[in-house]
Design a protein around this motif. Structure first.
Motif, PDB file in Angstrom:
ATOM      1  N   TYR A  36      11.949  -4.884  -0.090  1.00 29.30           N
ATOM      2  CA  TYR A  36      10.871  -4.522  -1.003  1.00 29.30           C
ATOM      3  C   TYR A  36      11.403  -4.311  -2.419  1.00 29.30           C
ATOM      4  O   TYR A  36      12.337  -3.537  -2.630  1.00 29.30           O
ATOM      5  CB  TYR A  36      10.155  -3.276  -0.513  1.00 29.30           C
ATOM      6  N   THR A  78       4.969  -3.034   4.797  1.00 33.19           N
ATOM      7  CA  THR A  78       4.954  -4.466   5.048  1.00 33.19           C
ATOM      8  C   THR A  78       4.719  -5.200   3.736  1.00 33.19           C
ATOM      9  O   THR A  78       3.714  -4.966   3.075  1.00 33.19           O
ATOM     10  CB  THR A  78       3.841  -4.823   6.039  1.00 33.19           C
ATOM     11  N   SER A  88       3.630  -8.126   1.016  1.00 34.11           N
ATOM     12  CA  SER A  88       2.504  -9.041   1.051  1.00 34.11           C
ATOM     13  C   SER A  88       2.953 -10.462   1.353  1.00 34.11           C
ATOM     14  O   SER A  88       2.208 -11.265   1.907  1.00 34.11           O
ATOM     15  CB  SER A  88       1.767  -8.990  -0.288  1.00 34.11           C
ATOM     16  N   ARG A 113      -3.899   1.403  -2.099  1.00 33.42           N
ATOM     17  CA  ARG A 113      -3.861   0.172  -2.898  1.00 33.42           C
ATOM     18  C   ARG A 113      -4.308  -1.022  -2.070  1.00 33.42           C
ATOM     19  O   ARG A 113      -5.114  -1.845  -2.510  1.00 33.42           O
ATOM     20  CB  ARG A 113      -2.439  -0.063  -3.414  1.00 33.42           C
ATOM     21  N   ARG A 114      -3.791  -1.126  -0.871  1.00 36.70           N
ATOM     22  CA  ARG A 114      -4.161  -2.254  -0.013  1.00 36.70           C
ATOM     23  C   ARG A 114      -5.625  -2.161   0.388  1.00 36.70           C
ATOM     24  O   ARG A 114      -6.334  -3.167   0.425  1.00 36.70           O
ATOM     25  CB  ARG A 114      -3.271  -2.298   1.229  1.00 36.70           C
ATOM     26  N   ARG A 119      -0.040   0.274   9.364  1.00 34.45           N
ATOM     27  CA  ARG A 119      -0.632   0.172   8.031  1.00 34.45           C
ATOM     28  C   ARG A 119      -1.968   0.895   7.960  1.00 34.45           C
ATOM     29  O   ARG A 119      -2.185   1.750   7.104  1.00 34.45           O
ATOM     30  CB  ARG A 119      -0.827  -1.291   7.653  1.00 34.45           C
ATOM     31  N   TRP A 120      -2.881   0.581   8.869  1.00 32.53           N
ATOM     32  CA  TRP A 120      -4.241   1.082   8.715  1.00 32.53           C
ATOM     33  C   TRP A 120      -4.405   2.504   9.245  1.00 32.53           C
ATOM     34  O   TRP A 120      -5.194   3.276   8.695  1.00 32.53           O
ATOM     35  CB  TRP A 120      -5.231   0.130   9.369  1.00 32.53           C
ATOM     36  N   LYS A 164      -7.710  -3.421  -2.418  1.00 33.29           N
ATOM     37  CA  LYS A 164      -7.716  -4.882  -2.486  1.00 33.29           C
ATOM     38  C   LYS A 164      -8.671  -5.473  -1.462  1.00 33.29           C
ATOM     39  O   LYS A 164      -9.417  -6.420  -1.735  1.00 33.29           O
ATOM     40  CB  LYS A 164      -6.306  -5.422  -2.257  1.00 33.29           C
ATOM     41  N   LYS A 165      -8.656  -4.910  -0.251  1.00 34.50           N
ATOM     42  CA  LYS A 165      -9.537  -5.413   0.805  1.00 34.50           C
ATOM     43  C   LYS A 165     -11.002  -5.207   0.434  1.00 34.50           C
ATOM     44  O   LYS A 165     -11.847  -6.085   0.652  1.00 34.50           O
ATOM     45  CB  LYS A 165      -9.224  -4.700   2.120  1.00 34.50           C
ATOM     46  N   ASN A 203       4.292   2.619   5.713  1.00 32.72           N
ATOM     47  CA  ASN A 203       3.367   1.527   5.464  1.00 32.72           C
ATOM     48  C   ASN A 203       4.084   0.507   4.607  1.00 32.72           C
ATOM     49  O   ASN A 203       3.814   0.350   3.429  1.00 32.72           O
ATOM     50  CB  ASN A 203       2.135   2.080   4.759  1.00 32.72           C
ATOM     51  N   ILE A 238       0.432   3.382  -1.167  1.00 28.19           N
ATOM     52  CA  ILE A 238       0.481   2.002  -0.676  1.00 28.19           C
ATOM     53  C   ILE A 238      -0.766   1.667   0.130  1.00 28.19           C
ATOM     54  O   ILE A 238      -1.383   0.605  -0.042  1.00 28.19           O
ATOM     55  CB  ILE A 238       1.742   1.798   0.183  1.00 28.19           C
ATOM     56  N   GLY A 239      -1.147   2.581   1.010  1.00 25.64           N
ATOM     57  CA  GLY A 239      -2.299   2.319   1.868  1.00 25.64           C
ATOM     58  C   GLY A 239      -3.584   2.176   1.078  1.00 25.64           C
ATOM     59  O   GLY A 239      -4.384   1.254   1.322  1.00 25.64           O
TER      60      GLY A 239
END
Length: 527
Positions: free
Chosen positions: A284, A4, A6, A519-520, A42-43, A523-524, A2, A516-517
């Motif tokens: 990264y 990518t 930002s 955390r994202r 990612r998802w 945020k969403k 995961n 990572i997943g």
């Protein structure tokens, strides 16, 4: 992976634009294709990386603690010997035991005599496929009813020679440790806890009154972190049980997709030609993202391999189901003889030591008895003469030609050592309870399925069968998943060190992906 960043945006520059100094030269993928590649990884990874991490960690546990079972040697070691005192009480002949359940006196193959029920000698007369045997009292000749709580407690006490107290815990259809389909004929199972030092829990067949599974307290605890969670057994024994197979298959399919997309993302983001301005070939800078990228490049292949081979273990869509005809075991056994079977006391008198079990079988036109003890290969006696018996090569070869319908026996290979298709595993391993004696004959047939039969020349027993589909499964599952190459298995702890290292690498890849997943995702959700 995961992985990518930002910034800059997910969509890389158009292939017509000159490469940005902040980005590596990209393979010829459209912006839309790349965006979907990143989004899928990612998802899907948000959820599946949790399963990946769990599979890697539980796999290490399974290297040393297996799902509970009773191995042949363990079972025999807990049975009382059929010594002179016990055998003197046996008043029933094998023919009488067979007649008691309506079986032919010539159908002795599969019959056994042992002290499996409450410490007393009983005959077990085989039933049909996937049926529990009928139990005949060897003293009175009575066909015994299903075992109740009293019988289960007596069997449990006898399992340890009466040394420890047995505490009856009721009958269950299925629990955490008894999902195996092999136990279906024995359900419901009586559960008895023992006061031995290992705090062993015994599961006793209601059909036969014999112990069919044991699990120490240590095995029970470690299984929650091992086989139980690794095989997704939380989905067994409840409302989801009918869909357990499909759940495992489709989670594995999704896992393969996540591993593949992660591998592609990792390669796309790695700068092969020259480093980034930071001096690194990875874009990264955030530590978790960087470690996920690097561990993904290092362990992507083994992650993909293990998820794919786990999928193959489920025989998805019946890919490895053989289409070959069943073996003609009756033709292999040969026509029934007419001589009466020797009495158990006569058989035991011919042995150098008291066995734990006598089992009757027929092969190549000969009735024989296998006298089994806990530590050595079975002694083979003529079932009619009560003398040591050895099968001749000529008789076995002649019988083997009739074993596979419509196929000719092409050759016989004598195996005196294990190879890539015939080998033994530790007792706790998934297939460690299957006996693999040597020497062994491998019978090779010329049918379309390229059947191999493994035949023990000492006992005349058929030890196993492999068709082409089974051999493909051996490579796609057993080899890729367990790395059970005999050259490596014989060099432990090298095998242990290699698998633990790769498992830890896969776990690091998975756990960084989880962080990572989530955390994202956080945020969403906050946005």
């Amino acid at each position: 992976m995961n992985a990518t960043p930002s910034r800059p945006p997910l969509s890389p520059p158009s292939p017509r634009s000159p490469p940005s100094p902040r980005h590596p030269a990209a393979p010829p993928l459209t912006a839309r294709a790349k965006r979907w590649l990143y989004l899928i990884h990612r998802w899907a990874g948000v959820v599946l990386c949790l399963f990946f991490a769990m599979w890697f960690v539980s796999g290490v546990v399974m290297m040393y603690v297996g799902y509970p079972k009773v191995t042949p040697q363990e079972r025999l070691s807990h049975l009382a010997p059929l010594d002179a005192a016990m055998i003197a009480t046996v008043a029933i002949t094998p023919e009488q035991a067979l007649a008691a359940v309506g079986a032919s006196a010539r159908g002795a193959s599969g019959l056994s005599l042992a002290a499996t029920r409450g410490g007393a000698p009983v005959y077990a007369v085989p039933g049909g496929p996937r049926e529990a045997p009928s139990i005949v009292d060897a003293v009175t000749g009575a066909v015994l009813p299903p075992a109740d709580a009293a019988v289960a407690q007596a069997t449990a006490s006898a399992w340890f020679g009466g040394r420890y107290a047995a505490h009856y815990r009721g009958a269950i259809q299925e629990d955490v440790y008894t999902h195996s389909g092999a136990l279906k004929p024995h359900r419901p199972l009586h559960r008895v806890d023992m006061d031995d030092p290992d705090r062993t829990r015994l599961y006793i067949s209601s059909a036969t009154g014999a112990v069919v599974l044991d699990a120490t307290r240590s095995e029970r605890l470690w299984n929650y972190a091992g086989a139980w969670i690794h095989w997704l057994y939380p989905f067994r024994g409840n409302a989801l049980d009918p869909w357990w197979h499909d759940i495992v298959v489709w989670l594995s399919v999704a896992g393969v997709a996540v591993a593949l997309t992660g591998t592609l993302v990792g390669i796309l983001r790695w700068r092969f030609s020259r480093p980034y301005a930071s001096g690194s070939r990875s874009p990264y800078r955030e530590p978790m993202m960087r470690w996920h990228h690097l561990s993904g490049l290092l362990f992507a292949a083994v992650t993909l391999t293990w998820i794919f081979s786990g999928l193959m273990s489920m025989n998805p869509w019946k890919l490895f189901t053989s289409t070959a005809a069943p073996l003609d075991r009756a033709a292999y056994a040969g026509p029934a003889g007419t001589a009466p079977l020797a009495l158990p006391k006569t058989l035991i008198a011919a042995l150098p030591a008291a066995p734990r079990e006598l089992s009757w079988t027929r092969a190549a036109g000969q009735d024989v008895v296998l006298a089994r003890g806990p530590a050595s290969a079975p002694q083979v006696l003529s079932a009619t003469q009560a003398t040591p018996h050895a099968f001749t090569e000529t008789d076995l070869r002649r019988a083997a030609t009739q074993l596979v319908p419509g196929a000719a026996l092409r050759k016989v290979q004598v195996l005196r050592a294990y190879d890539l298709y015939y080998y033994a595993r530790d007792e706790h391993a998934m297939l460690g309870h299957i006996e693999k004696p040597l020497p062994m004959w491998r019978l090779v047939y010329d049918n379309p399925q390229a059947t191999w039969i493994y035949l023990d020349p000492r006992t005349g027993l058929i030890q196993g069968r492999q068709d082409r589909s089974n051999r493909v499964s051996r490579w796609l599952f057993a080899f890729l998943h367990s790395w059970d190459w005999t050259g490596l298995l014989s060099r432990r702890p090298l095998w242990d060190a290699l698998l633990i290292f790769l498992s830890l690498g896969g776990a690091a890849l998975s756990l960084t992906g989880v962080v990572i997943g989530w955390r994202r995702l956080g945020k969403k959700l906050r946005a």
